[in-house]
Scaffold this motif. Sequence first.
Motif, mmCIF file in Angstrom:
data_model
loop_
_atom_site.group_PDB
_atom_site.id
_atom_site.type_symbol
_atom_site.label_atom_id
_atom_site.label_comp_id
_atom_site.label_asym_id
_atom_site.label_seq_id
_atom_site.Cartn_x
_atom_site.Cartn_y
_atom_site.Cartn_z
ATOM 1 N N LEU A 121 0.828 -1.208 0.000
ATOM 2 C CA LEU A 121 0.000 0.000 0.000
ATOM 3 C C LEU A 121 0.861 1.257 0.000
ATOM 4 C CD1 LEU A 121 -2.828 -1.006 2.486
ATOM 5 C CD2 LEU A 121 -3.176 -0.274 0.130
ATOM 6 N N ARG A 122 1.908 1.260 0.806
ATOM 7 C CA ARG A 122 2.733 2.462 0.913
ATOM 8 C C ARG A 122 3.564 2.711 -0.338
ATOM 9 N NH1 ARG A 122 3.245 0.657 6.556
ATOM 10 N NH2 ARG A 122 2.270 2.258 7.887
ATOM 11 N N LEU A 123 3.917 1.656 -1.075
ATOM 12 C CA LEU A 123 4.828 1.810 -2.205
ATOM 13 C C LEU A 123 4.128 1.809 -3.562
ATOM 14 C CD1 LEU A 123 7.709 -0.535 -0.978
ATOM 15 C CD2 LEU A 123 7.678 1.969 -0.989
ATOM 16 N N ALA A 124 2.831 1.512 -3.590
ATOM 17 C CA ALA A 124 2.100 1.481 -4.862
ATOM 18 C C ALA A 124 2.035 2.872 -5.479
ATOM 19 C CB ALA A 124 0.688 0.937 -4.647
ATOM 20 N N THR A 125 2.107 2.933 -6.796
ATOM 21 C CA THR A 125 1.883 4.206 -7.496
ATOM 22 C C THR A 125 0.442 4.651 -7.320
ATOM 23 O OG1 THR A 125 3.590 3.641 -9.104
ATOM 24 C CG2 THR A 125 2.013 5.351 -9.732
ATOM 25 N N ALA A 126 -0.482 3.696 -7.417
ATOM 26 C CA ALA A 126 -1.903 3.940 -7.158
ATOM 27 C C ALA A 126 -2.548 2.601 -6.866
ATOM 28 C CB ALA A 126 -2.586 4.618 -8.346
ATOM 29 N N VAL A 127 -3.691 2.638 -6.207
ATOM 30 C CA VAL A 127 -4.448 1.436 -5.873
ATOM 31 C C VAL A 127 -5.702 1.412 -6.724
ATOM 32 C CG1 VAL A 127 -5.707 0.229 -4.050
ATOM 33 C CG2 VAL A 127 -3.514 1.327 -3.539
ATOM 34 N N VAL A 128 -6.021 0.245 -7.299
ATOM 35 C CA VAL A 128 -7.156 0.127 -8.219
ATOM 36 C C VAL A 128 -8.267 -0.685 -7.565
ATOM 37 C CG1 VAL A 128 -5.749 0.384 -10.289
ATOM 38 C CG2 VAL A 128 -6.101 -1.885 -9.357
ATOM 39 N N GLN A 129 -9.510 -0.240 -7.756
ATOM 40 C CA GLN A 129 -10.680 -0.915 -7.211
ATOM 41 C C GLN A 129 -11.745 -0.969 -8.302
ATOM 42 O OE1 GLN A 129 -12.699 -2.946 -5.913
ATOM 43 N NE2 GLN A 129 -12.365 -2.391 -3.774
ATOM 44 N N PRO A 130 -11.736 -2.036 -9.160
ATOM 45 C CA PRO A 130 -12.624 -2.069 -10.330
ATOM 46 C C PRO A 130 -14.050 -2.525 -10.036
ATOM 47 C CG PRO A 130 -11.247 -4.017 -10.309
ATOM 48 C CD PRO A 130 -10.802 -3.174 -9.133
ATOM 49 N N SER A 131 -14.334 -2.963 -8.808
ATOM 50 C CA SER A 131 -15.637 -3.534 -8.496
ATOM 51 C C SER A 131 -16.755 -2.514 -8.685
ATOM 52 C CB SER A 131 -15.644 -4.043 -7.053
ATOM 53 O OG SER A 131 -16.939 -4.470 -6.678
ATOM 54 N N THR A 132 -17.894 -3.009 -9.180
ATOM 55 C CA THR A 132 -19.077 -2.150 -9.354
ATOM 56 C C THR A 132 -20.067 -2.311 -8.215
ATOM 57 O OG1 THR A 132 -20.208 -3.857 -10.652
ATOM 58 C CG2 THR A 132 -18.888 -2.249 -11.865
ATOM 59 N N ASN A 133 -19.752 -3.173 -7.258
ATOM 60 C CA ASN A 133 -20.723 -3.484 -6.207
ATOM 61 C C ASN A 133 -20.053 -3.424 -4.846
ATOM 62 O OD1 ASN A 133 -23.109 -4.249 -4.983
ATOM 63 N ND2 ASN A 133 -22.733 -6.441 -5.267
ATOM 64 N N GLU A 134 -19.813 -2.200 -4.372
ATOM 65 C CA GLU A 134 -19.208 -1.982 -3.064
ATOM 66 C C GLU A 134 -20.064 -0.990 -2.289
ATOM 67 O OE1 GLU A 134 -16.311 -3.436 -1.944
ATOM 68 O OE2 GLU A 134 -16.180 -4.579 -3.814
ATOM 69 N N SER A 135 -20.444 -1.360 -1.065
ATOM 70 C CA SER A 135 -21.139 -0.384 -0.223
ATOM 71 C C SER A 135 -20.144 0.456 0.560
ATOM 72 C CB SER A 135 -22.083 -1.097 0.750
ATOM 73 O OG SER A 135 -21.357 -2.013 1.565
ATOM 74 N N PHE A 136 -18.947 -0.103 0.770
ATOM 75 C CA PHE A 136 -17.858 0.606 1.444
ATOM 76 C C PHE A 136 -16.573 -0.111 1.049
ATOM 77 C CE2 PHE A 136 -14.831 0.904 4.975
ATOM 78 C CZ PHE A 136 -14.774 2.279 5.174
ATOM 79 N N SER A 137 -15.607 0.610 0.537
ATOM 80 C CA SER A 137 -14.360 -0.024 0.107
ATOM 81 C C SER A 137 -13.278 0.191 1.158
ATOM 82 C CB SER A 137 -13.902 0.540 -1.246
ATOM 83 O OG SER A 137 -12.631 0.013 -1.585
ATOM 84 N N ARG A 138 -13.020 -0.863 1.922
ATOM 85 C CA ARG A 138 -11.973 -0.787 2.929
ATOM 86 C C ARG A 138 -10.614 -0.564 2.269
ATOM 87 N NH1 ARG A 138 -12.372 -2.143 8.003
ATOM 88 N NH2 ARG A 138 -14.357 -3.178 7.566
ATOM 89 N N THR A 139 -10.397 -1.227 1.109
ATOM 90 C CA THR A 139 -9.129 -1.077 0.399
ATOM 91 C C THR A 139 -8.883 0.372 0.002
ATOM 92 O OG1 THR A 139 -9.204 -3.333 -0.446
ATOM 93 C CG2 THR A 139 -7.843 -1.761 -1.661
#
Length: 564
Positions: free
Chosen positions: A87-105
């Motif tokens: 998480l700390r070293l990623a350029t960006a974090v991707v979350q492609p899901s269309t069905n999230e009520s809350f994204s912890r990631t």
Amino acid sequence: VISEGTEPIGAGAELPDQLHGKRFLLYLGRREAVKNIDMLLRAFRAFRQTSNSPLDLVLAGPGTESLSEANVIDLELISDELKASLLRLATAVVQPSTNESFSRTMMEAWSVGRPVVVNANCLATAKAVSRSGGGWSAATEAEWVAAFHEIENTSSSELARLGELGRLYADEHADWDKIISRYEKLFDLNQTESQTKVRRTNLAAIHQLLPDMVYGDAISNQALAIRERLRANGYESEIFAKRCEDRMRASALLSDETQPEPEAALLYHHSIGSELTSLAVNHQGPKCLIYHNITPAQYFAPYRPGFAWMLDTGRKSLKRLAPYFEVSVGDSAYNARELAAHGFNNPGVLPIVIDPHRWNMIPDQNQMRCGQDGRTNILFTGRIAPNKKQDRLVEAFSHFQELLPESRLIIVGEGRLSDPFFHHLLGTIKRFNLESAVEVTGVVEEETLLAYYRTSHLYWSFSEHEGFGAPLVEAMWFDIPVCALEVTAVSETVGQAGVLFELDEDVSTVARRAYRLVTDEEFRQSIIDKQRLRRADFTPDSVWPILAGLVDRLATKPIISAVA
């Protein structure tokens, strides 16, 4: 919305050998079709095929089989310590899901200052990104490819800035102490009587009235922003307009079909002579006139005499309106002074709000490529009109091009083929043999306007009449140095930032000053530094407290009856 909390990200662990020295996008979660992982992989492959980027895609989480392939590293299940490092070293974090009520990631990524890309079709994550400014939203596969290109072309400092915006949002919406406090308030736990008050005033509804709702128009944008703020504060709020562009039809109610209820408060935006003026005067509830200034009729008289008459009528009506509006504001001190000169009592100032979150979208990629072809881009935005003096700008640009031949002038804004001044402008471009160097775009989509801002080197304005000048501030948000004519409200809006010139200065002299703004890096940076300070005066944090004070004033005003 109460949201959920996330735990602090702990200490990290050593990265696997295959990630040492790598730049990578990170996906955390179940590696399943239901999470839209297949689309993510297709978009990433397409991105790598159209780019020489060194970016890899790292996947981590439970799944039934390895998804590793060229430039895709599937780590499968990982420890919390390794997750923290990723998480700390990623350029960006991707979350492609269309069905999230809350994204912890998403919240975890923001908690360590990393920007995110989420699916625009997922309401929960897309709204969080829109409100925070902490990344990008993409819906289609092509938009995801464009988002990856955007990340690749974004500087480390800009990525850090976006991540910091996300961190601020996560600190408010994913902190357990603050969430528990919201639960206590929801269930009336530990509240005093004074804490339960929903509104500061006894007003139930505050509506707005204006002649036209127009796409991209500063007054229309201001009305929309005010409505959103009023609704967020618990008021019923609608916009009533005499005319509404098709694409804005869902944004306003037509005044010919329905009108504000008599007891509601009313904000009347006055900027031209209109049939709505009598409706505003006769409204029985508390009301405020918001003055955006009126272009002097003499600018339009040679080109559109009928429109000039409407402008003249609007200005002459100011003195007659004053007795019916005990509360009034201009969107600049320049406008407020004109109200006072026409008999309004103690007018205030409610500036145009410029919210940088408006630009939290992926710019038009075709226009981005066109704008980064090595030429110097000079930008002006605003409707094509005689007071905006685009013809004078073209003349000045002809001198600028002699100094910097590889340059182009981009004029963005509505221009009508039926308008004689529009034809005059085209004739001016032809007279200076600048057809290949001047682009007159007409009205453009927000994504395209964003691309113009992102790729411009100078904002240049010869406009002789501005009641505020919203594009001047918008340019500041993109670190575009501003060079503008010092008239009407321009000097007030620009403040100590930007470079201003006088009405009687020779255009060749002004062109040399503009050339210095583009080529002298030290001078250019000094102007940008000042603009970064000035632009903060028009953010929601600066403007909305003024609106709150205006609402308080309305709540104390008696109803004023008027004779139709």
